[in-house]
Design a protein around this motif. Structure first.
Motif, short mmCIF file in Angstrom:
data_model
loop_
_atom_site.label_atom_id
_atom_site.label_comp_id
_atom_site.label_asym_id
_atom_site.label_seq_id
_atom_site.Cartn_x
_atom_site.Cartn_y
_atom_site.Cartn_z
N SER A 276 0.82 -1.20 0.00
CA SER A 276 0.00 0.00 0.00
C SER A 276 0.86 1.25 0.00
N ALA A 277 0.68 2.10 -1.01
CA ALA A 277 1.39 3.38 -1.05
C ALA A 277 0.94 4.28 0.08
N VAL A 278 -0.31 4.17 0.48
CA VAL A 278 -0.83 4.97 1.59
C VAL A 278 -0.07 4.65 2.88
N ILE A 279 0.10 3.36 3.16
CA ILE A 279 0.83 2.94 4.36
C ILE A 279 2.29 3.38 4.26
N ASP A 280 2.89 3.21 3.11
CA ASP A 280 4.30 3.58 2.93
C ASP A 280 4.51 5.07 3.15
N GLU A 281 3.52 5.88 2.78
CA GLU A 281 3.64 7.33 2.93
C GLU A 281 3.29 7.80 4.34
N THR A 282 2.47 7.01 5.04
CA THR A 282 1.95 7.46 6.34
C THR A 282 2.76 6.95 7.52
N VAL A 283 3.12 5.67 7.49
CA VAL A 283 3.77 5.03 8.63
C VAL A 283 5.29 5.12 8.49
N PRO A 284 5.99 5.65 9.49
CA PRO A 284 7.45 5.72 9.41
C PRO A 284 8.07 4.35 9.14
#
Length: 337
Positions: free
Chosen positions: A99-107
């Motif tokens: 998930s790009a969303v997780i990669d962008e959100t979670v350190p």
């Protein structure tokens, strides 16, 4: 070889009813109590129209999913502690989230390098100190082996997953030989045989059996705010955020994984991404007294009262890699004896 011990308890299934008109659903297996996560899932359903079916248990979910094989209804596993997260991956029941969303959100240090899990909140392993007997407000983990604390420390079993993660972090920081020396020093400073849980550790500090205890941040908040019978234990203690020498405070995760044979994969991904959003992070932080994984989300006031958390920079995956070594060292030094 030593192994990390976990208790086996019966699984309790709690299936939330499918809302009228809901055409989509996602199946969640979780170690969190249903009453704690139900508000979260209800908010997700309201936002997305996707119903959430829940199976809750105190242990054994990895084994259940593995036994169910490709017929498993599990889409998402919501769990606590890097120990259980790692056990799920090692059991071969997960797949990359992607998930790009997780990669962008979670350190990055709170995600699996191979993408099989992501943290959604944090808890810290801290000190419960007697207000009337401990004057200092800063302690290092290394200092816990200092003879000045001889007969003054209480702790639960060294093989419990929460302590295993802390000890594994020490191994990752200092190496196996120094970790063994430290564990021997910590053991020599114990006031009593390791026992009970983190709440009982606070109880024993309040009763004067020890001056400091080791526990998770959220237990103190739960005692102070949610349990009148145990509130005096919190009132008699203060929370100190310890650090590694030259580093930060050891943190662990509540995490989420995508099941290998998820029948509702797309909805599972939607849930995982939603859990990293601001609304979910705030609900989760307030319901469970944990630190949000998403930067910028306000802390629960009780958690904020501990002071500024400077989380150690050690990636959680590196801690997971030292779990077996830490468990072996606990047995080698006879920590629980």
């Amino acid at each position: 070889m030593s192994r990390i011990r976990t208790a086996a308890f019966a699984i309790v299934a709690v299936l939330l009813p499918l809302p009228a008109g809901a055409a989509e659903q996602v199946n969640v297996y979780t170690y969190r109590e249903t009453k704690l996560v139900q508000p979260l899932f209800e908010a997700f359903t309201k936002d997305t129209g996707i119903a959430v079916n829940v199976i809750s248990a105190s242990s054994g979910l990895e084994q259940r999913i593995k036994a169910e094989g490709d017929k498993s209804p599990a889409d998402v596993l919501l769990t606590v502690d890097i120990g259980r997260i790692d056990e799920a991956v090692q059991a071969g029941i997960t797949q990359p989230i992607g998930s790009a969303v997780i990669d962008e959100t979670v350190p990055p240090r709170y995600r699996d390098p191979k993408g099989h899990w992501t943290g959604i909140s944090m808890r810290a392993r801290v000190i419960y100190a007697a207000k009337d007997r401990v004057k200092q407000d800063a302690i290092t983990y290394e200092e816990l082996a200092d003879p000045k604390w001889k007969g003054k420390i209480c702790i639960r079993s060294g093989q419990h997953i929460y302590n295993n993660a802390l000890f594994a972090a020490y191994v990752a920081k200092h190496g196996e030989a120094k970790a063994e020396e430290w564990l021997r020093g910590l053991k020599a400073n114990l006031a009593q045989k390791p026992s009970g849980g983190d709440r009982e550790t606070a109880r024993d500090v309040a009763a004067g059996k020890c001056d400091i205890g080791i526990g998770n941040t959220y237990y103190w908040a739960l005692m102070m705010n949610n349990d009148p019978d145990k509130k005096p234990w919190a009132e008699a203690t203060k929370v100190i955020l310890p650090t590694f020498a030259g580093g930060g405070t050891h943190v662990n995760l509540s995490g989420v994984l995508l099941a290998k044979h998820a029948p509702n994969k797309a909805n599972g991904l939607k849930l995982i991404e939603w859990l990293a959003g601001e609304k979910a992070q705030q609900i989760y932080a307030d319901a469970n007294y944990e630190y949000p994984i998403r930067p910028g989300v306000p802390l629960n006031p009780t958690i904020a009262s501990y002071g500024k958390l400077t989380a150690d920079s050690l990636p959680i995956a590196e801690i997971a890699a030292q779990r077996k070594t830490a468990s072996t060292l606990v047995d080698k030094v006879g920590f629980d004896n």
